[in-house]
Design a protein around this motif. Structure first.
Motif, PDB file in Angstrom:
ATOM      1  N   PRO A 286       0.809  -1.233   0.000  1.00  0.00           N
ATOM      2  CA  PRO A 286       0.000   0.000   0.000  1.00  0.00           C
ATOM      3  C   PRO A 286       0.835   1.273   0.000  1.00  0.00           C
ATOM      4  CG  PRO A 286      -0.918  -1.618   1.514  1.00  0.00           C
ATOM      5  CD  PRO A 286       0.380  -2.176   1.045  1.00  0.00           C
ATOM      6  N   GLN A 287       1.993   1.244   0.684  1.00  0.00           N
ATOM      7  CA  GLN A 287       2.872   2.417   0.728  1.00  0.00           C
ATOM      8  C   GLN A 287       4.114   2.246  -0.132  1.00  0.00           C
ATOM      9  OE1 GLN A 287       1.763   5.149   2.244  1.00  0.00           O
ATOM     10  NE2 GLN A 287      -0.064   3.946   2.748  1.00  0.00           N
ATOM     11  N   GLY A 288       4.118   1.218  -0.978  1.00  0.00           N
ATOM     12  CA  GLY A 288       5.289   0.948  -1.812  1.00  0.00           C
ATOM     13  C   GLY A 288       5.535   2.052  -2.824  1.00  0.00           C
ATOM     14  N   VAL A 289       6.802   2.253  -3.157  1.00  0.00           N
ATOM     15  CA  VAL A 289       7.156   3.351  -4.055  1.00  0.00           C
ATOM     16  C   VAL A 289       6.578   3.145  -5.451  1.00  0.00           C
ATOM     17  CG1 VAL A 289       9.385   2.284  -4.655  1.00  0.00           C
ATOM     18  CG2 VAL A 289       9.080   4.737  -4.946  1.00  0.00           C
ATOM     19  N   LEU A 290       6.557   1.910  -5.940  1.00  0.00           N
ATOM     20  CA  LEU A 290       5.981   1.675  -7.265  1.00  0.00           C
ATOM     21  C   LEU A 290       4.466   1.823  -7.245  1.00  0.00           C
ATOM     22  CD1 LEU A 290       8.142  -1.322  -8.573  1.00  0.00           C
ATOM     23  CD2 LEU A 290       8.410   1.115  -9.013  1.00  0.00           C
ATOM     24  N   THR A 291       3.862   1.484  -6.127  1.00  0.00           N
ATOM     25  CA  THR A 291       2.418   1.694  -5.983  1.00  0.00           C
ATOM     26  C   THR A 291       2.086   3.175  -6.124  1.00  0.00           C
ATOM     27  OG1 THR A 291       2.254  -0.218  -4.506  1.00  0.00           O
ATOM     28  CG2 THR A 291       0.437   1.361  -4.452  1.00  0.00           C
ATOM     29  N   ARG A 292       2.911   4.026  -5.512  1.00  0.00           N
ATOM     30  CA  ARG A 292       2.657   5.470  -5.578  1.00  0.00           C
ATOM     31  C   ARG A 292       2.866   6.005  -6.989  1.00  0.00           C
ATOM     32  NH1 ARG A 292       5.643   5.307  -0.685  1.00  0.00           N
ATOM     33  NH2 ARG A 292       7.413   6.404  -1.613  1.00  0.00           N
ATOM     34  N   TYR A 293       3.886   5.496  -7.674  1.00  0.00           N
ATOM     35  CA  TYR A 293       4.105   5.916  -9.064  1.00  0.00           C
ATOM     36  C   TYR A 293       2.909   5.534  -9.935  1.00  0.00           C
ATOM     37  CZ  TYR A 293       9.015   7.322  -8.665  1.00  0.00           C
ATOM     38  OH  TYR A 293      10.184   7.970  -8.362  1.00  0.00           O
ATOM     39  N   LEU A 294       2.419   4.306  -9.772  1.00  0.00           N
ATOM     40  CA  LEU A 294       1.286   3.849 -10.581  1.00  0.00           C
ATOM     41  C   LEU A 294       0.038   4.664 -10.293  1.00  0.00           C
ATOM     42  CD1 LEU A 294       1.814  -0.019 -10.395  1.00  0.00           C
ATOM     43  CD2 LEU A 294       2.190   1.461 -12.373  1.00  0.00           C
ATOM     44  N   ALA A 295      -0.152   5.024  -9.026  1.00  0.00           N
ATOM     45  CA  ALA A 295      -1.314   5.845  -8.671  1.00  0.00           C
ATOM     46  C   ALA A 295      -1.249   7.203  -9.370  1.00  0.00           C
ATOM     47  CB  ALA A 295      -1.384   6.024  -7.162  1.00  0.00           C
ATOM     48  N   ALA A 296      -0.011   7.684  -9.584  1.00  0.00           N
ATOM     49  CA  ALA A 296       0.158   8.969 -10.274  1.00  0.00           C
ATOM     50  C   ALA A 296       0.122   8.812 -11.795  1.00  0.00           C
ATOM     51  CB  ALA A 296       1.481   9.611  -9.853  1.00  0.00           C
ATOM     52  N   GLY A 297       0.060   7.571 -12.260  1.00  0.00           N
ATOM     53  CA  GLY A 297      -0.045   7.333 -13.696  1.00  0.00           C
ATOM     54  C   GLY A 297       1.249   7.495 -14.467  1.00  0.00           C
ATOM     55  N   ARG A 298       2.377   7.323 -13.791  1.00  0.00           N
ATOM     56  CA  ARG A 298       3.659   7.479 -14.485  1.00  0.00           C
ATOM     57  C   ARG A 298       4.720   6.628 -13.805  1.00  0.00           C
ATOM     58  NH1 ARG A 298       7.096  10.545 -11.502  1.00  0.00           N
ATOM     59  NH2 ARG A 298       8.451  10.884 -13.286  1.00  0.00           N
ATOM     60  N   LEU A 299       5.794   6.389 -14.540  1.00  0.00           N
ATOM     61  CA  LEU A 299       6.942   5.674 -14.000  1.00  0.00           C
ATOM     62  C   LEU A 299       8.215   6.397 -14.403  1.00  0.00           C
ATOM     63  CD1 LEU A 299       6.456   1.837 -14.692  1.00  0.00           C
ATOM     64  CD2 LEU A 299       6.593   2.936 -12.464  1.00  0.00           C
ATOM     65  N   PRO A 300       9.223   6.440 -13.522  1.00  0.00           N
ATOM     66  CA  PRO A 300      10.535   6.902 -13.968  1.00  0.00           C
ATOM     67  C   PRO A 300      11.257   5.751 -14.652  1.00  0.00           C
ATOM     68  CG  PRO A 300      10.670   6.242 -11.678  1.00  0.00           C
ATOM     69  CD  PRO A 300       9.229   6.031 -12.111  1.00  0.00           C
ATOM     70  N   SER A 301      12.349   6.032 -15.317  1.00  0.00           N
ATOM     71  CA  SER A 301      13.209   4.948 -15.774  1.00  0.00           C
ATOM     72  C   SER A 301      13.795   4.277 -14.543  1.00  0.00           C
ATOM     73  CB  SER A 301      14.326   5.483 -16.674  1.00  0.00           C
ATOM     74  OG  SER A 301      13.797   5.871 -17.938  1.00  0.00           O
ATOM     75  N   LEU A 302      13.851   2.959 -14.551  1.00  0.00           N
ATOM     76  CA  LEU A 302      14.269   2.263 -13.338  1.00  0.00           C
ATOM     77  C   LEU A 302      15.011   0.980 -13.668  1.00  0.00           C
ATOM     78  CD1 LEU A 302      11.981  -0.222 -12.878  1.00  0.00           C
ATOM     79  CD2 LEU A 302      10.571   1.759 -12.369  1.00  0.00           C
ATOM     80  N   LEU A 303      15.799   0.542 -12.681  1.00  0.00           N
ATOM     81  CA  LEU A 303      16.529  -0.715 -12.765  1.00  0.00           C
ATOM     82  C   LEU A 303      16.038  -1.616 -11.641  1.00  0.00           C
ATOM     83  CD1 LEU A 303      20.151   0.668 -13.349  1.00  0.00           C
ATOM     84  CD2 LEU A 303      18.565  -0.200 -15.074  1.00  0.00           C
ATOM     85  N   LEU A 304      15.658  -2.838 -11.991  1.00  0.00           N
ATOM     86  CA  LEU A 304      15.206  -3.821 -11.017  1.00  0.00           C
ATOM     87  C   LEU A 304      16.366  -4.774 -10.758  1.00  0.00           C
ATOM     88  CD1 LEU A 304      11.686  -4.558 -12.553  1.00  0.00           C
ATOM     89  CD2 LEU A 304      12.248  -2.963 -10.691  1.00  0.00           C
ATOM     90  N   TRP A 305      16.901  -4.729  -9.544  1.00  0.00           N
ATOM     91  CA  TRP A 305      18.090  -5.517  -9.189  1.00  0.00           C
ATOM     92  C   TRP A 305      17.695  -6.587  -8.181  1.00  0.00           C
ATOM     93  CZ3 TRP A 305      22.203  -3.526  -5.247  1.00  0.00           C
ATOM     94  CH2 TRP A 305      23.200  -4.501  -5.072  1.00  0.00           C
ATOM     95  N   GLY A 306      17.977  -7.827  -8.504  1.00  0.00           N
ATOM     96  CA  GLY A 306      17.658  -8.895  -7.578  1.00  0.00           C
ATOM     97  C   GLY A 306      18.095 -10.237  -8.114  1.00  0.00           C
ATOM     98  N   PRO A 307      18.073 -11.270  -7.272  1.00  0.00           N
ATOM     99  CA  PRO A 307      18.493 -12.606  -7.698  1.00  0.00           C
ATOM    100  C   PRO A 307      17.510 -13.206  -8.688  1.00  0.00           C
ATOM    101  CG  PRO A 307      17.562 -12.674  -5.487  1.00  0.00           C
ATOM    102  CD  PRO A 307      17.665 -11.221  -5.856  1.00  0.00           C
TER     103      PRO A 307
END
Length: 442
Positions: free
Chosen positions: A46-67
């Motif tokens: 609910p408070q996730g950063v991507l959740t907030r971006y989606l609520a605003a209808g936009r995304l920045p360029s991003l890198l998803l880093w993980g195993p």
């Protein structure tokens, strides 16, 4: 993964065709809605950063880093789907600069295009350079997926234009939920009566990798004969027999990867060379990247030893360079020597605490004006304003020292560096006290 653009224009996002019934279970269970995505609550809660971006209808360029197996590719597809933006996908394994430029050229005809690049750490500098302009001017929104630390594998110019988000290995509860839904909802598995009596081996061997978990589950269920009542019973012994792997095996792509490197660093910090060598052996036998091990020791040399023994950083740097050139198996000797040296060295985290204190000051109170005597005066006007006029050249003073104020006025007398309690830094403390008297409390 090739571009999903048509030959003419970028189209609105359309999910790739679903897998057939013969596809592996992990592919069949790939979610098609963000609501079905498992894990990463720090990003999608609910408070996730991507959740907030989606609520605003936009995304920045991003890198998803993980195993591997934590959902980087799936997340990129779902984010583009949520925004209903034009979408293209490339794989760094088989795409070149020409492919990147073609995607960008098509995207110019329909701005807002999301470009997903899988394994972006495999892109060369030239390939990454080709993305810069389009990312900066908004022609594309880049989503890159990587299993490697972007700080080392992505060029600084591109890294500065992207937000980096870490995807964590999936926890036991999340993995159990994935298994339960697969058994209940998959058209094939749901037709089989399965009793999950034990799941420790299933979860442990997955190492936080959902893909590995689901594919192992499918093999176990399909290869285990049902009992007289037609029930397939899954136990730890059955899973180990099918997987032909002991539970204790190191998985460099899973959760144990993080646990072991953590224990390794803490053992060196704690001055226990024996424990550190044990964890080093675990990683080497598990096929861990020697550059990853050497990089972590480079960080430790400054964070945990610092000026208590400046040679530690030199040896750690030489170790990294040697491992890069030599590789396995001979690098094990170089790593062993460095581990023993770092573990038995005097320790100090004074350099670490000093920069963190200075950063905290800047973040809390902003940037104060530079004292006028220290300012550069390249023009006549600035000289007339007194820039640099009262600066005293230190080498003209006795012992190459001239007492003057270097900090902004608001911070005069503030000490960020507190020398550690070791012989080398006590000598540093004495020098500072000789230069500055009581100004900094040394």
């Amino acid at each position: 993964m090739s571009s999903l653009f048509s030959d003419d224009e970028p189209a609105a996002f359309a999910p790739p065709p679903g897998p057939g019934p013969d596809a592996p279970l992990a592919e069949r269970r790939r979610p098609h809605r963000l609501a079905d995505y498992a894990g990463q609550p720090h990003l999608l809660g609910p408070q996730g950063v991507l959740t907030r971006y989606l609520a605003a209808g936009r995304l920045p360029s991003l890198l998803l880093w993980g195993p591997p197996g934590v959902g980087k590719t799936t997340l990129a597809l779902l984010l583009a789907s949520e925004l209903k933006q034009p979408f293209a996908a490339l794989s760094a394994i088989n795409a070149g600069v020409k492919d990147v430029r073609e995607v960008i050229e098509r995207a110019r005809r329909q701005r807002g295009t999301v470009l997903f690049i899988d394994e972006i750490h495999r892109f060369s500098k030239a390939q990454q350079d080709a993305l810069l302009g389009a990312v900066e001017n908004g022609t594309i929104t880049l989503i890159g997926a990587t299993t490697e630390n972007p700080s080392f594998e992505v060029i600084p110019a591109l890294l500065s234009r992207c937000q980096v988000y870490v995807l964590e290995p999936l926890g036991p509860d999340t993995l159990r939920g994935i298994v339960a839904k697969a058994l209940a909802e998959d058209p094939t598995l749901s037709q089989i009566k399965v009793k999950l009596k034990e799941d420790h081996a299933l979860l442990a061997l997955s190492g936080g990798d959902a893909r590995k978990l689901l594919n192992l589950l499918e093999i176990v269920v399909q290869s285990t004969p049902p009992d007289k009542k037609g029930v397939v019973t899954v136990t730890d012994a059955v899973v180990q027999q099918v997987a032909q792997r002991p539970l204790a095996r190191y998985d460099k792509g899973g959760e144990m990867h993080y646990d072991v490197i953590s224990a390794f660093i803490k053992s060196i910090r704690g001055s226990d060379p024996n424990a550190a060598l044990y964890y080093l052996a675990v990683m080497l036998e598990g096929g861990e990247d020697v550059k990853f091990i050497a990089r972590r020791m480079l960080i430790l040399a400054s964070e945990d030893i610092g000026n208590a023994n400046p040679n530690a950083l030199l040896l750690a740097t030489s170790c990294f360079q040697a491992c890069t050139v030599i590789g396995l198996p001979e690098s094990d000797l170089i790593l062993s020597q460095t581990v023993i040296y770092l573990a038995t060295s005097e320790k100090s985290n004074a350099a670490y605490t000093a920069i963190r204190a200075a950063q905290a000051e800047v973040r809390a109170r902003g940037v104060h004006p530079v004292p006028v005597p220290l300012r550069n005066a390249p023009t006549r006007l600035l000289k007339q304003l007194g820039y640099g006029k009262e600066y005293e050249y230190s080498h003209n003073g006795a012992g190459n020292f001239a007492a003057q104020e270097f900090l902004p006025d608001a911070l005069s007398g503030t000490a960020f560096y507190d020398p550690g309690q070791n012989a080398a830094e006590q000598r540093i403390r004495e020098k500072l006290r000789g230069w500055w008297g009581e100004k900094y409390g040394y």
